[in-house]
Design a protein around this motif. Structure first.
Motif, PDB file in Angstrom:
ATOM      1  N   ASN A 151       0.894  -1.272  -0.013  1.00 60.50           N
ATOM      2  CA  ASN A 151      -0.013  -0.036   0.005  1.00 60.50           C
ATOM      3  C   ASN A 151       0.915   1.277   0.099  1.00 60.50           C
ATOM      4  N   THR A 152       0.462   2.047  -0.902  1.00 63.12           N
ATOM      5  CA  THR A 152       1.089   3.488  -0.951  1.00 63.12           C
ATOM      6  C   THR A 152       0.240   4.447  -1.460  1.00 63.12           C
ATOM      7  N   THR A 153       0.685   5.751  -1.651  1.00 66.41           N
ATOM      8  CA  THR A 153       0.021   6.847  -2.379  1.00 66.41           C
ATOM      9  C   THR A 153       0.395   7.126  -3.475  1.00 66.41           C
ATOM     10  N   THR A 154      -0.190   7.602  -4.464  1.00 63.90           N
ATOM     11  CA  THR A 154      -0.005   7.995  -5.700  1.00 63.90           C
ATOM     12  C   THR A 154       0.661   9.443  -5.863  1.00 63.90           C
ATOM     13  N   LEU A 155       1.054   9.730  -7.212  1.00 56.13           N
ATOM     14  CA  LEU A 155       1.575  11.079  -7.583  1.00 56.13           C
ATOM     15  C   LEU A 155       0.510  12.187  -7.093  1.00 56.13           C
ATOM     16  N   CYS A 156      -0.515  12.064  -7.621  1.00 56.79           N
ATOM     17  CA  CYS A 156      -1.744  12.950  -7.044  1.00 56.79           C
ATOM     18  C   CYS A 156      -2.508  12.186  -6.260  1.00 56.79           C
ATOM     19  N   PRO A 157      -2.210  12.260  -4.705  1.00 56.65           N
ATOM     20  CA  PRO A 157      -3.244  11.015  -4.109  1.00 56.65           C
ATOM     21  C   PRO A 157      -4.589  11.563  -4.007  1.00 56.65           C
ATOM     22  N   THR A 158      -5.397  10.308  -3.957  1.00 58.47           N
ATOM     23  CA  THR A 158      -6.944  10.525  -3.716  1.00 58.47           C
ATOM     24  C   THR A 158      -7.416   9.935  -2.757  1.00 58.47           C
ATOM     25  N   THR A 159      -6.444   9.087  -1.818  1.00 63.32           N
ATOM     26  CA  THR A 159      -6.641   8.663  -0.687  1.00 63.32           C
ATOM     27  C   THR A 159      -5.797   9.122   0.464  1.00 63.32           C
ATOM     28  N   ASP A 160      -5.808   9.006   1.744  1.00 64.26           N
ATOM     29  CA  ASP A 160      -5.093   9.512   2.608  1.00 64.26           C
ATOM     30  C   ASP A 160      -4.120   8.187   3.271  1.00 64.26           C
ATOM     31  N   PHE A 161      -3.324   8.264   4.076  1.00 65.71           N
ATOM     32  CA  PHE A 161      -2.556   7.190   4.731  1.00 65.71           C
ATOM     33  C   PHE A 161      -3.268   6.052   5.205  1.00 65.71           C
ATOM     34  N   ASP A 162      -4.543   6.120   5.662  1.00 69.68           N
ATOM     35  CA  ASP A 162      -5.381   5.360   6.002  1.00 69.68           C
ATOM     36  C   ASP A 162      -6.063   4.603   4.893  1.00 69.68           C
ATOM     37  N   GLY A 163      -5.931   4.992   3.599  1.00 78.80           N
ATOM     38  CA  GLY A 163      -6.776   4.209   2.472  1.00 78.80           C
ATOM     39  C   GLY A 163      -7.659   5.011   2.302  1.00 78.80           C
ATOM     40  N   LYS A 164      -8.241   6.105   2.989  1.00 81.11           N
ATOM     41  CA  LYS A 164      -9.549   6.641   2.591  1.00 81.11           C
ATOM     42  C   LYS A 164      -9.809   7.800   1.731  1.00 81.11           C
ATOM     43  N   GLU A 196     -16.712  12.863  -3.761  1.00 85.01           N
ATOM     44  CA  GLU A 196     -17.146  11.802  -4.911  1.00 85.01           C
ATOM     45  C   GLU A 196     -17.093  12.485  -6.279  1.00 85.01           C
ATOM     46  N   GLY A 197     -16.436  12.013  -7.163  1.00 84.73           N
ATOM     47  CA  GLY A 197     -16.215  12.597  -8.648  1.00 84.73           C
ATOM     48  C   GLY A 197     -15.390  13.782  -8.801  1.00 84.73           C
ATOM     49  N   GLN A 198     -14.716  14.255  -7.798  1.00 82.40           N
ATOM     50  CA  GLN A 198     -13.843  15.496  -7.884  1.00 82.40           C
ATOM     51  C   GLN A 198     -12.458  15.216  -8.045  1.00 82.40           C
ATOM     52  N   GLU A 199     -12.023  13.922  -8.217  1.00 78.61           N
ATOM     53  CA  GLU A 199     -10.667  13.558  -8.336  1.00 78.61           C
ATOM     54  C   GLU A 199      -9.939  14.218  -9.414  1.00 78.61           C
ATOM     55  N   PRO A 200      -8.810  14.489  -9.747  1.00 78.53           N
ATOM     56  CA  PRO A 200      -8.032  15.031 -10.705  1.00 78.53           C
ATOM     57  C   PRO A 200      -7.897  13.974 -11.762  1.00 78.53           C
ATOM     58  N   ASN A 201      -8.279  14.540 -13.189  1.00 82.45           N
ATOM     59  CA  ASN A 201      -8.100  13.495 -14.185  1.00 82.45           C
ATOM     60  C   ASN A 201      -6.760  13.559 -14.707  1.00 82.45           C
ATOM     61  N   ALA A 202      -6.333  12.771 -15.809  1.00 80.26           N
ATOM     62  CA  ALA A 202      -4.989  12.822 -16.327  1.00 80.26           C
ATOM     63  C   ALA A 202      -4.276  14.263 -16.740  1.00 80.26           C
ATOM     64  N   ASP A 203      -5.261  15.074 -17.133  1.00 82.31           N
ATOM     65  CA  ASP A 203      -4.729  16.058 -17.724  1.00 82.31           C
ATOM     66  C   ASP A 203      -4.448  17.209 -16.486  1.00 82.31           C
ATOM     67  N   GLU A 204      -5.272  16.899 -15.593  1.00 83.66           N
ATOM     68  CA  GLU A 204      -5.076  17.964 -14.323  1.00 83.66           C
ATOM     69  C   GLU A 204      -3.790  17.669 -13.633  1.00 83.66           C
ATOM     70  N   ILE A 205      -3.573  16.150 -13.688  1.00 81.31           N
ATOM     71  CA  ILE A 205      -2.508  15.564 -12.905  1.00 81.31           C
ATOM     72  C   ILE A 205      -1.025  16.443 -13.791  1.00 81.31           C
ATOM     73  N   GLU A 206      -1.084  16.259 -14.906  1.00 80.39           N
ATOM     74  CA  GLU A 206       0.070  16.703 -15.898  1.00 80.39           C
ATOM     75  C   GLU A 206       0.123  18.227 -15.757  1.00 80.39           C
ATOM     76  N   SER A 207      -0.869  18.985 -15.480  1.00 82.12           N
ATOM     77  CA  SER A 207      -0.918  20.541 -15.225  1.00 82.12           C
ATOM     78  C   SER A 207      -0.278  20.703 -13.860  1.00 82.12           C
ATOM     79  N   ARG A 208      -0.730  19.961 -13.155  1.00 82.17           N
ATOM     80  CA  ARG A 208      -0.056  19.940 -11.642  1.00 82.17           C
ATOM     81  C   ARG A 208       1.593  19.851 -11.573  1.00 82.17           C
ATOM     82  N   ARG A 209       1.686  18.688 -12.231  1.00 81.40           N
ATOM     83  CA  ARG A 209       3.324  18.217 -12.464  1.00 81.40           C
ATOM     84  C   ARG A 209       4.049  19.424 -12.818  1.00 81.40           C
TER      85      ARG A 209
END
Length: 277
Positions: A85-98, A103-116
């Motif tokens: 278990n770990t978190t991702t480049l743009c986390p969508t869960t916390d360290f407890d996996g929550k 709901e439905g507001q997570e970043p998509n691939a384009d937003e992740i690239e923009s943040r990068r």
């Protein structure tokens, strides 16, 4: 808000601080749920812990929160610990996996690239520049990557974390002299527990920059937050007494690394000279 701050030093150490920043842009913050807005996964007060410990040290500190983008993750999104278990480049869960987003507001691939491009890339451009500057001056550069985490996080590890967690990716990211200097001081620190290359072996930053054969050495230090926080929950206050005691050991660690650097640089210079003869 600028992505990072750099405090320049003239010594061989560069302190990376990727996770003590708390800034989250409004458009992202409004999409976070109550858990996300709590920001429990911050490396609380780590920049303060290391501030002014070693006069010659350079510090590169990210100002953005890891929920914006994690500066210690592979920009390609490759997992640090496959199968765990770990978190991702743009986390969508916390360290407890929550979930941390509504709901439905997570970043998509384009937003992740923009943040990068806006946050991750400038931080690493600055870190890279400082490491190259330091190596040019001293013959070696030591990246000491500063982290902390809650002492008990069942989603990520069993039981209670050791106080000092030194990571060198099993000795790959630095010369053995540096690894030994750090681990010896942590395991002999009275009243503290320590482990070398345990659950935390060094994140992407340590693995990416740690190239000892080229004069770049990298070590990650993950501190259990009970070593310097009054509580590992809101309001995550800094404990002056705990921190004062801990800073004595951290200062000793950094000073030891600084002392070893010229010896290793001299050895490398002689080896390179012999190769050219």
């Amino acid at each position: 808000m600028q992505p990072l701050d750099v405090t320049l030093g003239d010594g061989p150490l560069v302190l990376g601080v990727p996770h003590s920043g708390t800034y989250i842009p409004v458009d992202i913050r409004e999409r976070l749920n109550s858990l996300g807005q709590k920001r429990a996964d911050t490396d609380w007060h780590v920049d303060r812990l290391y501030s002014d410990l070693l006069p010659g040290a350079t510090m590169v500190r990210a100002n953005f929160h890891r929920y914006v983008i994690d500066a210690n993750r592979d920009p390609e999104g490759v997992s640090l610990y496959p199968g765990q278990n770990t978190t991702t480049l743009c986390p969508t869960t916390d360290f407890d996996g929550k979930p941390i987003y509504h709901e439905g507001q997570e970043p998509n691939a384009d937003e992740i690239e923009s943040r990068r491009l806006a946050w991750h890339a400038p931080y690493h451009a600055a870190l890279r520049a400082e490491l190259e500057r330091v190596r040019a001056k001293h013959g070696v550069a030591i990246l000491y990557d500063c982290h902390s985490i809650r002492s008990v996080v069942p989603f990520l590890f069993e039981g209670t974390l050791a106080d000092f967690n030194t990571g060198t990716n099993n000795g790959v990211t630095c010369a053995p002299e540096f690894e030994t200097a750090v681990f010896d001081r942590t395991r002999n620190a009275d009243g503290y527990s320590a482990v070398l290359n345990g659950r935390f072996k060094g994140g992407w930053t340590t693995r990416h920059y740690g190239r000892p054969s080229e004069g770049f050495h990298a070590i990650q230090m993950e501190l259990a937050q009970k070593t310097h926080l009054a509580t590992e929950d809101l309001p995550f206050d800094y404990d002056e007494d705990k921190a004062r005691r801990l800073r004595t050991h951290l200062k000793d660690i950094l000073a030891a690394l600084e002392a070893i650097a010229p010896v290793l640089a001299d050895q490398n210079s002689k080896i390179e000279g012999a190769h050219h003869e």
